[in-house]
Motif scaffolding. Structure first.
Motif, PDB file in Angstrom:
ATOM      1  N   GLU A 108       8.404   0.083  28.642  1.00  0.00           N
ATOM      2  CA  GLU A 108       9.500  -0.135  27.703  1.00  0.00           C
ATOM      3  C   GLU A 108      10.462   1.038  27.670  1.00  0.00           C
ATOM      4  O   GLU A 108      11.681   0.855  27.613  1.00  0.00           O
ATOM      5  CB  GLU A 108       8.940  -0.410  26.304  1.00  0.00           C
ATOM      6  CG  GLU A 108      10.014  -0.776  25.291  1.00  0.00           C
ATOM      7  CD  GLU A 108       9.448  -1.107  23.926  1.00  0.00           C
ATOM      8  OE1 GLU A 108      10.228  -1.188  22.964  1.00  0.00           O
ATOM      9  OE2 GLU A 108       8.213  -1.291  23.835  1.00  0.00           O
ATOM     10  N   GLU A 109       9.917   2.275  27.699  1.00  0.00           N
ATOM     11  CA  GLU A 109      10.801   3.439  27.659  1.00  0.00           C
ATOM     12  C   GLU A 109      11.697   3.492  28.888  1.00  0.00           C
ATOM     13  O   GLU A 109      12.890   3.810  28.791  1.00  0.00           O
ATOM     14  CB  GLU A 109       9.985   4.725  27.554  1.00  0.00           C
ATOM     15  CG  GLU A 109      10.869   5.974  27.437  1.00  0.00           C
ATOM     16  CD  GLU A 109      10.084   7.270  27.354  1.00  0.00           C
ATOM     17  OE1 GLU A 109      10.730   8.334  27.306  1.00  0.00           O
ATOM     18  OE2 GLU A 109       8.849   7.218  27.367  1.00  0.00           O
TER      19      GLU A 109
ATOM     20  N   LEU B 140      12.692   0.888  30.801  1.00  0.00           N
ATOM     21  CA  LEU B 140      13.701  -0.169  30.718  1.00  0.00           C
ATOM     22  C   LEU B 140      14.795   0.196  29.722  1.00  0.00           C
ATOM     23  O   LEU B 140      15.992  -0.043  29.980  1.00  0.00           O
ATOM     24  CB  LEU B 140      13.041  -1.490  30.322  1.00  0.00           C
ATOM     25  CG  LEU B 140      12.059  -2.087  31.340  1.00  0.00           C
ATOM     26  CD1 LEU B 140      11.448  -3.365  30.798  1.00  0.00           C
ATOM     27  CD2 LEU B 140      12.742  -2.346  32.678  1.00  0.00           C
ATOM     28  N   ARG B 141      14.404   0.775  28.607  1.00  0.00           N
ATOM     29  CA  ARG B 141      15.407   1.190  27.621  1.00  0.00           C
ATOM     30  C   ARG B 141      16.329   2.255  28.211  1.00  0.00           C
ATOM     31  O   ARG B 141      17.553   2.235  27.983  1.00  0.00           O
ATOM     32  CB  ARG B 141      14.711   1.705  26.366  1.00  0.00           C
ATOM     33  CG  ARG B 141      15.678   2.044  25.231  1.00  0.00           C
ATOM     34  CD  ARG B 141      14.965   2.185  23.896  1.00  0.00           C
ATOM     35  NE  ARG B 141      13.865   3.140  23.970  1.00  0.00           N
ATOM     36  CZ  ARG B 141      12.586   2.814  23.853  1.00  0.00           C
ATOM     37  NH1 ARG B 141      12.229   1.549  23.682  1.00  0.00           N
ATOM     38  NH2 ARG B 141      11.654   3.735  23.917  1.00  0.00           N
ATOM     39  N   TYR B 142      15.753   3.161  28.982  1.00  0.00           N
ATOM     40  CA  TYR B 142      16.574   4.196  29.635  1.00  0.00           C
ATOM     41  C   TYR B 142      17.588   3.562  30.589  1.00  0.00           C
ATOM     42  O   TYR B 142      18.779   3.887  30.558  1.00  0.00           O
ATOM     43  CB  TYR B 142      15.660   5.166  30.397  1.00  0.00           C
ATOM     44  CG  TYR B 142      16.392   6.249  31.160  1.00  0.00           C
ATOM     45  CD1 TYR B 142      16.699   7.461  30.555  1.00  0.00           C
ATOM     46  CD2 TYR B 142      16.780   6.064  32.488  1.00  0.00           C
ATOM     47  CE1 TYR B 142      17.382   8.451  31.245  1.00  0.00           C
ATOM     48  CE2 TYR B 142      17.457   7.048  33.183  1.00  0.00           C
ATOM     49  CZ  TYR B 142      17.748   8.243  32.555  1.00  0.00           C
ATOM     50  OH  TYR B 142      18.425   9.220  33.236  1.00  0.00           O
TER      51      TYR B 142
ATOM     52  N   GLU C 193      20.523  -7.973  35.579  1.00  0.00           N
ATOM     53  CA  GLU C 193      19.190  -8.467  35.216  1.00  0.00           C
ATOM     54  C   GLU C 193      18.333  -8.742  36.446  1.00  0.00           C
ATOM     55  O   GLU C 193      17.116  -8.511  36.430  1.00  0.00           O
ATOM     56  CB  GLU C 193      19.348  -9.715  34.340  1.00  0.00           C
ATOM     57  CG  GLU C 193      19.899  -9.360  32.953  1.00  0.00           C
ATOM     58  CD  GLU C 193      20.602 -10.521  32.260  1.00  0.00           C
ATOM     59  OE1 GLU C 193      20.516 -11.666  32.769  1.00  0.00           O
ATOM     60  OE2 GLU C 193      21.264 -10.284  31.231  1.00  0.00           O
TER      61      GLU C 193
ATOM     62  N   LEU D 264      18.785   0.631  30.593  1.00  0.00           N
ATOM     63  CA  LEU D 264      19.720  -0.289  29.939  1.00  0.00           C
ATOM     64  C   LEU D 264      20.642   0.373  28.926  1.00  0.00           C
ATOM     65  O   LEU D 264      21.711  -0.168  28.615  1.00  0.00           O
ATOM     66  CB  LEU D 264      18.946  -1.411  29.247  1.00  0.00           C
ATOM     67  CG  LEU D 264      18.252  -2.414  30.168  1.00  0.00           C
ATOM     68  CD1 LEU D 264      17.323  -3.312  29.367  1.00  0.00           C
ATOM     69  CD2 LEU D 264      19.274  -3.240  30.933  1.00  0.00           C
ATOM     70  N   THR D 265      20.251   1.536  28.406  1.00  0.00           N
ATOM     71  CA  THR D 265      21.030   2.121  27.312  1.00  0.00           C
ATOM     72  C   THR D 265      21.538   3.536  27.583  1.00  0.00           C
ATOM     73  O   THR D 265      22.451   3.986  26.889  1.00  0.00           O
ATOM     74  CB  THR D 265      20.200   2.149  26.016  1.00  0.00           C
ATOM     75  OG1 THR D 265      19.062   3.012  26.181  1.00  0.00           O
ATOM     76  CG2 THR D 265      19.723   0.739  25.653  1.00  0.00           C
ATOM     77  N   GLU D 266      20.950   4.236  28.534  1.00  0.00           N
ATOM     78  CA  GLU D 266      21.447   5.586  28.862  1.00  0.00           C
ATOM     79  C   GLU D 266      22.875   5.482  29.388  1.00  0.00           C
ATOM     80  O   GLU D 266      23.265   4.492  30.008  1.00  0.00           O
ATOM     81  CB  GLU D 266      20.540   6.232  29.912  1.00  0.00           C
ATOM     82  CG  GLU D 266      20.781   7.709  30.112  1.00  0.00           C
ATOM     83  CD  GLU D 266      20.183   8.576  29.015  1.00  0.00           C
ATOM     84  OE1 GLU D 266      20.451   9.795  29.042  1.00  0.00           O
ATOM     85  OE2 GLU D 266      19.452   8.055  28.157  1.00  0.00           O
TER      86      GLU D 266
END
Length: 309
Positions: free
Chosen positions: A2-3, A5-7, A225, A9-11
């Motif tokens: 999760e960390e 994927l969040r990186y 995606e 997608l949002t970094e």
């Protein structure tokens, strides 16, 4: 997961300029303290790279950390295999001599060492002699790049990813402590599986970089995606047994999917900024290297699974 994927997608997708291999290393090192898994460092390093060459460097270095988990993350490493006759076991003429509790010695030349001139520690494949069948008995030796007798000469930049340094290495009467010789067969335990480990981590880094470009360039959500789905697949393969024929087949299929996706990106590169687009056109040949090796690995895996022992 999760960390990571969040990186991705949002970094911020605007990478800091990287003008040298030292700039790359500073960013890569900071990410290696954030992500515990080498493959996640490969993804994040690729995402943070301002060009494909530095993404490759993160993938290559992460592959070495995955294969040699005992190595410290604070140092830069280079695997030293290729000689004048190639990288197969019979081509290894670099010699490891000596016996007993005293110092061993390395003597020989490696023709092409990726990251060689930037490395702190060298991982050198050498022969101890031949076995009863006349085959090289290979070992892997961990060596400080500044040790007396080690000479690294930087080679001219290649036509693609010229930012990544390569070197010729000469070893002359280099003393080696017995503890610097890693356990196990140098080829079967290290060099052979590295081909699979490197593919997983380098393609992970490239996918990280492509996701960054996709976000920065406003490519369609569906493209981002699909790249993300490929990233999840590659992450799983990177944590699997690199000697498994089933893993080899799954990796071959994943690389096929990657190539089809990348081929479909051609119209979208017009949306990327000009320096990124031009470097991609120059550097994408990198991903065709070792195609014959991959084809042989795939065929061997098919045959092994078709005729189980």
């Amino acid at each position: 997961m999760e960390e990571l994927l969040r990186y991705l997608l949002t970094e911020s997708p605007a990478p800091a300029p990287q003008g040298s291999i030292e700039d790359w290393w500073a960013r890569h090192l900071s990410l290696s303290s954030r992500f515990p898994l080498p493959v996640d460092v490969a993804f994040a390093g690729g995402f943070a790279a301002d060009r494909l060459g530095y993404a490759f460097a993160s993938g290559y270095h992460s592959a070495l950390r995955a294969l040699f988990p005992q190595l410290s993350r604070e140092h830069r490493y280079a695997l030293c295999v290729t000689e004048a006759g190639g990288g197969h076991p019979a081509a290894m003429n670099t010699r490891l001599t000596g016996s007993g509790e005293g110092p061993l010695r390395l003597e020989g030349t490696k023709a092409f060492v990726t990251l060689g001139s930037a490395a702190d520690v060298l991982l050198v494949v050498a022969t101890e002699g031949q076995d009863e069948q006349g085959r090289n008995r290979l070992r892997l030796v961990r060596l400080d790049a500044r040790r007396p007798g080690v000479t690294l000469t930087e080679l001219p930049p290649p036509p693609f990813v010229p930012e990544v340094p390569h070197a010729e290495m000469r070893l002359h009467e280099v003393e080696v402590a017995p503890d610097d010789v890693l356990p196990g067969d140098g080829y079967a335990r290290y060099v052979k599986p590295f081909r699979t480990v490197e593919d997983c981590h380098v393609f992970a880094a490239v996918l990280g970089w492509l996701i960054q470009v996709a976000r920065r360039s406003g490519w369609p959500d569906e493209v981002r995606e699909e790249l993300l789905a490929l990233a999840v697949t590659m992450r799983g393969l990177a944590q699997s047994d690199p000697a498994s024929p089933a893993v080899h087949l799954a990796l071959a299929g994943a690389i096929d999917q990657y190539r089809r996706r990348v081929d479909g990106l051609s119209p979208l590169w017009e949306q990327a900024d000009e320096p990124t687009r031009e470097r991609w056109e120059r550097d994408k040949l990198l991903l065709n290297i070792a195609g014959k090796v991959r084809a042989k690995r795939r065929e061997a895996a098919r045959q092994k699974l078709s005729f189980p022992e």
